[in-house]
Design an enzyme around this catalytic site. Sequence first.
Site, PDB file in Angstrom:
ATOM      1  N   CYS A   1     -16.777 -31.223 -29.594  1.00 25.52           N
ATOM      2  CA  CYS A   1     -17.909 -31.627 -28.772  1.00 25.52           C
ATOM      3  C   CYS A   1     -18.622 -32.897 -29.250  1.00 25.52           C
ATOM      4  O   CYS A   1     -19.588 -33.304 -28.644  1.00 25.52           O
ATOM      5  CB  CYS A   1     -18.964 -30.564 -28.709  1.00 25.52           C
TER       6      CYS A   1
ATOM      7  N   VAL B   1     -17.304 -20.529  -7.114  1.00 28.36           N
ATOM      8  CA  VAL B   1     -17.460 -19.104  -6.830  1.00 28.36           C
ATOM      9  C   VAL B   1     -18.471 -18.881  -5.703  1.00 28.36           C
ATOM     10  O   VAL B   1     -18.219 -18.114  -4.764  1.00 28.36           O
ATOM     11  CB  VAL B   1     -17.904 -18.351  -8.105  1.00 28.36           C
TER      12      VAL B   1
ATOM     13  N   LEU C   1       2.413 -13.733 -19.683  1.00 25.74           N
ATOM     14  CA  LEU C   1       3.298 -13.649 -20.839  1.00 25.74           C
ATOM     15  C   LEU C   1       4.160 -14.911 -20.932  1.00 25.74           C
ATOM     16  O   LEU C   1       5.301 -14.857 -21.360  1.00 25.74           O
ATOM     17  CB  LEU C   1       4.204 -12.412 -20.733  1.00 25.74           C
TER      18      LEU C   1
ATOM     19  N   ALA D   1       4.987 -18.198 -22.724  1.00 24.82           N
ATOM     20  CA  ALA D   1       4.735 -19.024 -23.902  1.00 24.82           C
ATOM     21  C   ALA D   1       4.590 -20.468 -23.444  1.00 24.82           C
ATOM     22  O   ALA D   1       5.246 -20.884 -22.494  1.00 24.82           O
ATOM     23  CB  ALA D   1       5.891 -18.890 -24.874  1.00 24.82           C
TER      24      ALA D   1
ATOM     25  N   ASN E   1     -11.094 -11.033 -19.469  1.00 29.28           N
ATOM     26  CA  ASN E   1     -10.756 -12.396 -19.898  1.00 29.28           C
ATOM     27  C   ASN E   1     -10.194 -12.414 -21.314  1.00 29.28           C
ATOM     28  O   ASN E   1      -9.224 -13.114 -21.601  1.00 29.28           O
ATOM     29  CB  ASN E   1     -11.995 -13.295 -19.846  1.00 29.28           C
TER      30      ASN E   1
ATOM     31  N   PHE F   1     -13.486 -12.232 -10.075  1.00 33.80           N
ATOM     32  CA  PHE F   1     -12.195 -12.404 -10.733  1.00 33.80           C
ATOM     33  C   PHE F   1     -11.322 -13.442 -10.026  1.00 33.80           C
ATOM     34  O   PHE F   1     -10.158 -13.584 -10.348  1.00 33.80           O
ATOM     35  CB  PHE F   1     -11.455 -11.066 -10.796  1.00 33.80           C
TER      36      PHE F   1
HETATM   37  N1  LIG Z   1     -14.320 -21.154 -11.248  1.00 32.96           N
HETATM   38  C1  LIG Z   1     -13.716 -20.009 -11.425  1.00 32.96           C
HETATM   39  O1  LIG Z   1     -12.503 -19.905 -11.314  1.00 32.96           O
HETATM   40  C2  LIG Z   1     -14.524 -18.772 -11.773  1.00 32.96           C
HETATM   41  C3  LIG Z   1     -13.941 -17.499 -11.597  1.00 32.96           C
HETATM   42  C4  LIG Z   1     -14.685 -16.362 -11.889  1.00 32.96           C
HETATM   43  C5  LIG Z   1     -15.989 -16.492 -12.361  1.00 32.96           C
HETATM   44  N2  LIG Z   1     -16.548 -17.734 -12.555  1.00 32.96           N
HETATM   45  C6  LIG Z   1     -17.932 -17.798 -13.026  1.00 32.96           C
HETATM   46  O2  LIG Z   1     -18.777 -18.000 -11.915  1.00 32.96           O
HETATM   47  C7  LIG Z   1     -19.897 -18.822 -12.267  1.00 32.96           C
HETATM   48  C8  LIG Z   1     -19.935 -20.058 -11.387  1.00 32.96           C
HETATM   49  O3  LIG Z   1     -18.738 -20.794 -11.612  1.00 32.96           O
HETATM   50  P1  LIG Z   1     -18.320 -22.029 -10.704  1.00 32.96           P
HETATM   51  O4  LIG Z   1     -16.943 -22.420 -11.123  1.00 32.96           O
HETATM   52  O5  LIG Z   1     -18.603 -21.710  -9.278  1.00 32.96           O
HETATM   53  O6  LIG Z   1     -19.393 -23.106 -11.232  1.00 32.96           O
HETATM   54  P2  LIG Z   1     -19.742 -24.550 -10.619  1.00 32.96           P
HETATM   55  O7  LIG Z   1     -20.217 -25.355 -11.757  1.00 32.96           O
HETATM   56  O8  LIG Z   1     -18.621 -25.017  -9.755  1.00 32.96           O
HETATM   57  O9  LIG Z   1     -20.987 -24.241  -9.634  1.00 32.96           O
HETATM   58  C9  LIG Z   1     -22.244 -23.833 -10.054  1.00 32.96           C
HETATM   59  C10 LIG Z   1     -23.260 -24.373  -9.062  1.00 32.96           C
HETATM   60  O10 LIG Z   1     -24.537 -23.829  -9.381  1.00 32.96           O
HETATM   61  C11 LIG Z   1     -25.531 -24.819  -9.099  1.00 32.96           C
HETATM   62  N3  LIG Z   1     -26.752 -24.461  -9.813  1.00 32.96           N
HETATM   63  C12 LIG Z   1     -27.035 -24.537 -11.143  1.00 32.96           C
HETATM   64  N4  LIG Z   1     -28.280 -24.092 -11.392  1.00 32.96           N
HETATM   65  C13 LIG Z   1     -28.812 -23.721 -10.192  1.00 32.96           C
HETATM   66  C14 LIG Z   1     -30.047 -23.160  -9.801  1.00 32.96           C
HETATM   67  N5  LIG Z   1     -31.002 -22.876 -10.702  1.00 32.96           N
HETATM   68  N6  LIG Z   1     -30.257 -22.903  -8.487  1.00 32.96           N
HETATM   69  C15 LIG Z   1     -29.290 -23.165  -7.556  1.00 32.96           C
HETATM   70  N7  LIG Z   1     -28.098 -23.696  -7.880  1.00 32.96           N
HETATM   71  C16 LIG Z   1     -27.851 -23.963  -9.185  1.00 32.96           C
HETATM   72  C17 LIG Z   1     -24.874 -26.085  -9.588  1.00 32.96           C
HETATM   73  O11 LIG Z   1     -25.493 -27.230  -9.003  1.00 32.96           O
HETATM   74  C18 LIG Z   1     -23.433 -25.883  -9.093  1.00 32.96           C
HETATM   75  O12 LIG Z   1     -23.235 -26.418  -7.796  1.00 32.96           O
HETATM   76  C19 LIG Z   1     -19.723 -19.117 -13.740  1.00 32.96           C
HETATM   77  O13 LIG Z   1     -20.428 -18.172 -14.474  1.00 32.96           O
HETATM   78  C20 LIG Z   1     -18.232 -18.944 -13.953  1.00 32.96           C
HETATM   79  O14 LIG Z   1     -17.935 -18.623 -15.301  1.00 32.96           O
HETATM   80  C21 LIG Z   1     -15.830 -18.871 -12.245  1.00 32.96           C
END
Ligand SMILES: NC(=O)c1ccc[n+]([C@@H]2O[C@H](COP(=O)([O-])OP(=O)(O)OC[C@H]3O[C@@H](n4cnc5c(N)ncnc54)[C@H](O)[C@@H]3O)[C@@H](O)[C@H]2O)c1
Length: 609
Positions: free
Chosen positions: A261, A12, A251, A253, A209, A152
């Site tokens: 974990c 993101v 939608l 299926a 979501n 999103f």
């Molecule tokens: N991937 C998707 O499709 C998607 C879509 C919408 C929203 N999101 C949300 O967006 C957020 C990020 O998702 P993502 O997929 O990009 O995650 P990701 O794990 O790919 O990236 C997160 C990054 O943050 C860095 N990070 C962690 N702590 C840090 C800090 N204190 N300072 C600086 N950098 C730090 C990590 O090293 C990593 O590179 C999440 O909350 C996720 O739920 C993801």
Amino acid sequence: MSKVAVIGAGYVGLTTAACLADLGNDVTVVDIDREKIAQLQKGHVPFYEPGLTELVQRNAESRRLRFTTSYRDAVPGAEYAIIAVSTPEGEGGEADLSYVEAAAGSIADCMDGPLVVVNKSTVPPLTGDMVSRVLRQRNSKHEAHVVSNPEFLREGSAIQDFMHPDRVVVGSHDRAAAEKVAKLYEPLEAPILITPNIYTAEMVKYASNAFLAARISFINEIARICERVDADAMLVAEGMGMDKRIGPSYLDAGIGYGGSCLVGRETVIVRREGRTAVLPLEQVFDEFQTDRAYEVLAWWRETETVEFLPVTVATMRPFEGNILEISTEKGRRLECTPDHPFATLTGVKLARDLTADDWLPLDEEAPLAEMAVRERNEVVSLAGGPTTVATPPPYAGAKTSWVRVLDIKRRPFSGAVYSLEVAGAHTFVTTGGLVTHNCFPKDVKALAALAERFDYHPELLHAVMDINRDQRMLVIDKLRDCLDGLSEKVIGLLGLAFKPNTDDLREAPSLDIARVLIAAGAHVRAYDPAAMERTQAILPELEYAKDAYELAAGADALVVVTEWNEFKHLDMARLKTSMRKPVVIDGRNIYVPATMRELGFTYRGIGRE
Ligand SMILES: NC(=O)c1ccc[n+]([C@@H]2O[C@H](COP(=O)([O-])OP(=O)(O)OC[C@H]3O[C@@H](n4cnc5c(N)ncnc54)[C@H](O)[C@@H]3O)[C@@H](O)[C@H]2O)c1
């Protein structure tokens, strides 16, 4: 042009940064992962997303996009700091906000003037208040306004989704700050919803979501009914989707998704029909697929006692990374994923956050090892195993004590991890009597956990999760049915990746399905146009075929796991002649049932027999 700091160079963060730079802003990305930043500084994007490398390189060359590991290079002078760090599942299913909190702290330490802090990470309502508090406490000199701006975008079309969103949502207690964030998006000409408080914007993401998950669960439940009344779930969905009030997306299926974990050889104490046994989780998972009347010894925090409670869900998912071994006083130990939650003396904590100051509940009555079980003359396998026993052991009702954590070791791990959901207590007693918490997939679970915290039991969300979890095992049930058992049967998996056109295996149902089949004594083969190399590293015990025809030769059944286009155009007659039994379980509904039957296949789709 605005000066923007983006915190987190993940999926993101990097997409946001590159797109905002492309819209003419001056963007600096900070990440604590040195390797990732080093790669990006050389123009390499460390994951695959169509078009992102070009976008990053182009904007880096024109000096609108920079990468750093230091907040000091990014935050001073910026008008916006956008938080896009990870929010993995945390305490009792709630989102783990420690990265967001850490990012807020680091921003506060480097702020040198007024700042708008934008939260793009997916976080539950009320998180914005926590971010504001951290900023205020760590930096009283400069004012920061926090704005929620949920993201999103979807992997695979991230740039398109960012640049052409259905809507942009921003919300803040400070209207001017929300409007300032809306300005960043004005060039996109998308509808912008500004909410008058931050909680509403935060809630939009979680509610969206949960609604999408509910649609999938809904159609999966409809599909199960369709199978029973000879209706075709795909056409039912098509018919429903033509209604403008309903719409066609989400939608389909198909095969659901899974949870987490503990390592599979960790044990739980199981009771069925009055008999008890200590069983490894991998066996519980397997037996639970055919027999749901399981109870496990669980723990109540209120009374600090243990009791047998029904297992409502058993889950398994592939895991690659560091596994933690938690050792405690009295010689107990347990291996789990770093994000596995524990009930500690002071509240729920993730395994990776445990320290020598933490105390875990211990049921000292629980047997230490399998030998102890045998000595007590208890059954070792409930399903089809020896039927001895049983003096009812004095497990239930026992008062637990607290043991201190002594040591936490890491080791690389690649394999399956398991968990149970236990009604009511949301805990279970595991190896050597240590108590652990349930652990579940994030978004819907996090919303449900939030609701419970406010004394509301979200029945619909719980049903959504239950249906989704059971879905993946439908394929196994169908195979069992068609083949009269699975032992010694040769099963070919058509597809391994979690969706077509990728080699990504995260959350891929293929791995769970393969493991369950292997555990049931089947010989499992697989073919995937892109994901075989990755799967080989995780599941070397699979046999890998060079194409679908080699996969089918001598097989008792084929299972369509991923809907790659090339599988839609196979010469099915040729395939059938080489199979030992012409059984096709179509987990993605890519074939036409009538045609398959005309060709002589025993064909089962999802929701369309
Ligand atoms: N991937 C998707 O499709 C998607 C879509 C919408 C929203 N999101 C949300 O967006 C957020 C990020 O998702 P993502 O997929 O990009 O995650 P990701 O794990 O790919 O990236 C997160 C990054 O943050 C860095 N990070 C962690 N702590 C840090 C800090 N204190 N300072 C600086 N950098 C730090 C990590 O090293 C990593 O590179 C999440 O909350 C996720 O739920 C993801």
